[in-house]
Design an enzyme around this catalytic site. Structure first.
Site, PDB file in Angstrom:
ATOM      1  CG  ASP A 145      -7.586   2.896   9.953  1.00 46.28           C
ATOM      2  OD1 ASP A 145      -7.890   1.771   9.538  1.00 46.28           O
ATOM      3  OD2 ASP A 145      -6.996   3.734   9.242  1.00 46.28           O
ATOM      4  CD1 TRP A 152      -2.560   1.869   0.530  1.00 48.61           C
ATOM      5  CD2 TRP A 152      -1.228   2.469   2.228  1.00 48.61           C
ATOM      6  NE1 TRP A 152      -2.852   3.169   0.876  1.00 48.61           N
ATOM      7  CE2 TRP A 152      -2.059   3.555   1.918  1.00 48.61           C
ATOM      8  CE3 TRP A 152      -0.292   2.610   3.267  1.00 48.61           C
ATOM      9  CZ2 TRP A 152      -1.989   4.780   2.596  1.00 48.61           C
ATOM     10  CZ3 TRP A 152      -0.223   3.821   3.948  1.00 48.61           C
ATOM     11  CH2 TRP A 152      -1.077   4.889   3.612  1.00 48.61           C
ATOM     12  CG  ASP A 191      -8.548  -0.663   4.835  1.00 47.94           C
ATOM     13  OD1 ASP A 191      -9.616  -0.161   5.226  1.00 47.94           O
ATOM     14  OD2 ASP A 191      -7.500  -0.612   5.503  1.00 47.94           O
ATOM     15  CG  ASP A 207      -9.187   4.753   6.012  1.00 47.01           C
ATOM     16  OD1 ASP A 207      -9.659   3.784   6.624  1.00 47.01           O
ATOM     17  OD2 ASP A 207      -8.044   4.770   5.516  1.00 47.01           O
ATOM     18  CG  HIS A 220      -5.967  -4.227   5.529  1.00 51.17           C
ATOM     19  ND1 HIS A 220      -5.088  -3.195   5.305  1.00 51.17           N
ATOM     20  CD2 HIS A 220      -5.214  -5.347   5.669  1.00 51.17           C
ATOM     21  CE1 HIS A 220      -3.844  -3.683   5.295  1.00 51.17           C
ATOM     22  NE2 HIS A 220      -3.907  -4.982   5.513  1.00 51.17           N
ATOM     23  CG  HIS A 229      -8.607   2.019   2.032  1.00 51.84           C
ATOM     24  ND1 HIS A 229      -7.358   1.563   1.701  1.00 51.84           N
ATOM     25  CD2 HIS A 229      -8.492   2.506   3.288  1.00 51.84           C
ATOM     26  CE1 HIS A 229      -6.535   1.750   2.707  1.00 51.84           C
ATOM     27  NE2 HIS A 229      -7.200   2.311   3.686  1.00 51.84           N
ATOM     28  CD  GLU A 281      -4.593  -1.388   2.376  1.00 56.08           C
ATOM     29  OE1 GLU A 281      -3.401  -1.586   2.696  1.00 56.08           O
ATOM     30  OE2 GLU A 281      -5.465  -1.069   3.198  1.00 56.08           O
ATOM     31  CE  LYS A 313      -6.312   6.009   2.749  1.00 55.41           C
ATOM     32  NZ  LYS A 313      -5.384   6.133   3.868  1.00 55.41           N
ATOM     33  CG  ASP A 330      -5.132  -1.410   8.529  1.00 52.57           C
ATOM     34  OD1 ASP A 330      -4.476  -0.896   9.458  1.00 52.57           O
ATOM     35  OD2 ASP A 330      -5.179  -0.906   7.380  1.00 52.57           O
TER      36      ASP A 330
HETATM   37  C1  RNT Z   1      -3.791   2.925   5.050  1.00 54.69           C
HETATM   38  C2  RNT Z   1      -3.906   1.461   4.803  1.00 54.69           C
HETATM   39  C3  RNT Z   1      -2.758   0.626   5.275  1.00 54.69           C
HETATM   40  C4  RNT Z   1      -2.257   1.037   6.640  1.00 54.69           C
HETATM   41  C5  RNT Z   1      -1.257   0.089   7.255  1.00 54.69           C
HETATM   42  C6  RNT Z   1      -0.582   0.693   8.439  1.00 54.69           C
HETATM   43  O1  RNT Z   1      -4.941   3.614   4.802  1.00 54.69           O
HETATM   44  O2  RNT Z   1      -5.099   0.992   5.348  1.00 54.69           O
HETATM   45  O3  RNT Z   1      -3.109  -0.709   5.235  1.00 54.69           O
HETATM   46  O4  RNT Z   1      -3.309   1.187   7.538  1.00 54.69           O
HETATM   47  O5  RNT Z   1      -0.387  -0.322   6.306  1.00 54.69           O
HETATM   48 ZN    ZN Z   2      -5.400  -1.129   5.275  1.00 53.85          ZN
END
Ligand code: RNT
Ligand code: ZN
Length: 414
Positions: free
Chosen positions: A292, A181, A255, A290, A282, A258, A222, A224, A322
């Site tokens: 998290d 990523w 993810d 996003d 993820h 994303h 990955e 985004k 994640d």
């Molecule tokens: C970032 C991605 C990625 C990170 C990690 C730390 O938006 O989700 O996967 O969160 O690599």
């Molecule tokens: Zn991620």
């Protein structure tokens, strides 16, 4: 009759074997992200977190050394049922005796301590090159940089990581998922959207020139939609990533933070399963962006799990967590999120998918909706508790006492 026996009977009446569900779940590895333990800092630089991702909060007790991080992961794992895999980032390299290697020069030996740790616990290891929080990220760009020195540095990082991923697989005997990523993007409207993507493609091609054993290392990409400070354009968009994956035969990673806020990953899984041997996830929770947040037992997490189970894809989906919350006890954050992923998977394993599909196919959508809703009050918790007990982890909220103890005895003294 125990509560579990009662639940077992109830599920049996609708054709669900709770024992089979428990057995399947026990064998399913969930890749646990190491970076919840220290707010995505790592051990290789003192740079602030960059790349358009952010942790907020300053809860005391974060891990600042490999020993602390390992102890915290151990504590979390003792409270999470099921099989775990360790998910490392390159920035968690462990340098000893004053030695240091920059990201373009890291070697397997810088991860030997992690291998030892994982082997002792019978865990496999997944890996991520770290394309952020480093002085060589120039103007928010890495693999897509127009500056050749910068781009090459990061290509070399990717190559170095691929060798480390293979080392993990060889050492642990478990295939390693290496996820790429990059944060690259622009805050404002770019003049040229094409060239950065062309350079990213070229860089990935160069990284993938490193020979590797495809049965041991799965490279995932990955995508985004945007990052903080990178709102207008992200090089590794969904279209770029899916197209690249398809062109090279690597594995897509979604993810669920994303995408645009009304898009759901649960709806995307079936499409990717149709066109890819394996897919990777993820699992996170975005609140308005996003962000998290820690994964909870919410509808979308359940729906993601349902798509994996109903499509018989337990062995085709690499599931990783994640998220990173620095505002609460970090060990608890791991435990809450990972327990919820497990819960969602168990919930899906306790759902009569074939019967529901038959209702859909016979257009009996009234009964389908009725039964889907009735399932929500089935005695899921009794099977969950039984599963936790058999896994040797605390049942119900009892795990929290362990967190309080650990906070008083360990975290608060850091
Ligand atoms: C970032 C991605 C990625 C990170 C990690 C730390 O938006 O989700 O996967 O969160 O690599
Ligand atoms: Zn991620």
């Amino acid at each position: 009759m125990t509560r579990y026996e009662y639940a077992k009977d109830m599920y049996a009446k609708i054709g669900i074997d709770t024992e089979a569900a428990i057995e399947k779940l026990s064998a399913l590895p969930i890749s646990m992200h190491c970076w919840q333990g220290d707010d995505v800092v790592g051990f290789d630089s003192k740079e602030a977190l960059s790349g358009g991702i952010q942790t907020t909060g300053n809860y005391p007790g974060k891990a600042t050394t490999p020993a602390e991080l390992m102890a915290d992961i151990d504590k979390a794992c003792s409270l999470i049922p099921g099989k775990k895999k360790l998910n490392l980032h390159a920035c968690y390299a462990i340098f000893e005796n004053g030695e240091f290697a920059d990201r373009d020069a890291i070697e397997p030996k810088h991860f030997a301590k992690w291998v030892e740790y994982a082997k002792e616990r019978g865990m496999g290891i997944d890996f991520n090159p770290t394309f952020f929080s480093h002085p060589m990220v120039k103007d928010n760009l890495t693999l897509s940089s127009p500056d050749e020195e910068t781009r090459t540095f990061w290509v070399n990082h990717g190559k170095a990581c691929l060798k480390i991923a293979e080392y993990f697989a060889n050492e642990t005997g478990v295939p390693c998922v290496m996820n790429i990523w990059i944060p690259d993007g622009y805050k404002d409207i770019p003049a040229d959207r094409f060239s950065p993507r062309a350079r990213f493609k070229k860089s990935l091609d160069e990284i993938l020139e490193v020979p590797y054993d495809k049965t041991k290392v799965y490279i995932t990409l990955e995508s985004k939609v945007f990052g903080i400070g990178l709102e207008s354009y992200t090089v590794g968009s969904a279209e770029f990533s899916l197209s690249y994956v398809n062109y090279k035969g690597i594995t897509p990673l979604m993810d669920n933070g994303h995408y645009h806020p009304t898009e759901v990953v649960s709806d995307k899984i079936s499409s990717l399963l149709l066109f890819n041997k394996k897919i990777a996830l993820h699992v996170t929770r975005g609140v308005r962006w996003d962000s998290d947040h820690v994964v909870i037992f919410d509808d979308e997490t359940k729906e993601i799990a349902k798509e994996i189970v109903a499509n018989d894809a337990l062995d085709r989906v690499f599931i990783a967590t994640d998220y990173f919350d620095a505002s609460i006890n970090r060990v608890a954050a791991w435990v809450i999120g990972l327990r919820n992923v497990q819960k969602a998977m168990l919930n899906a394993l306790l759902t009569p998918h074939a019967e529901f599909t038959a209702l859909q196919d016979s257009a009996n959508t009234t009964k389908l909706l009725a039964l889907q809703e009735e399932m929500k009050t089935y005695p899921f918790a009794d099977v969950w508790n039984e599963y936790c007990e058999r896994c040797g982890v605390p049942v119900g909220e009892n795990w929290f006492e362990e967190i309080e103890k650990y906070e008083a005895e360990v975290l608060s003294k850091r």
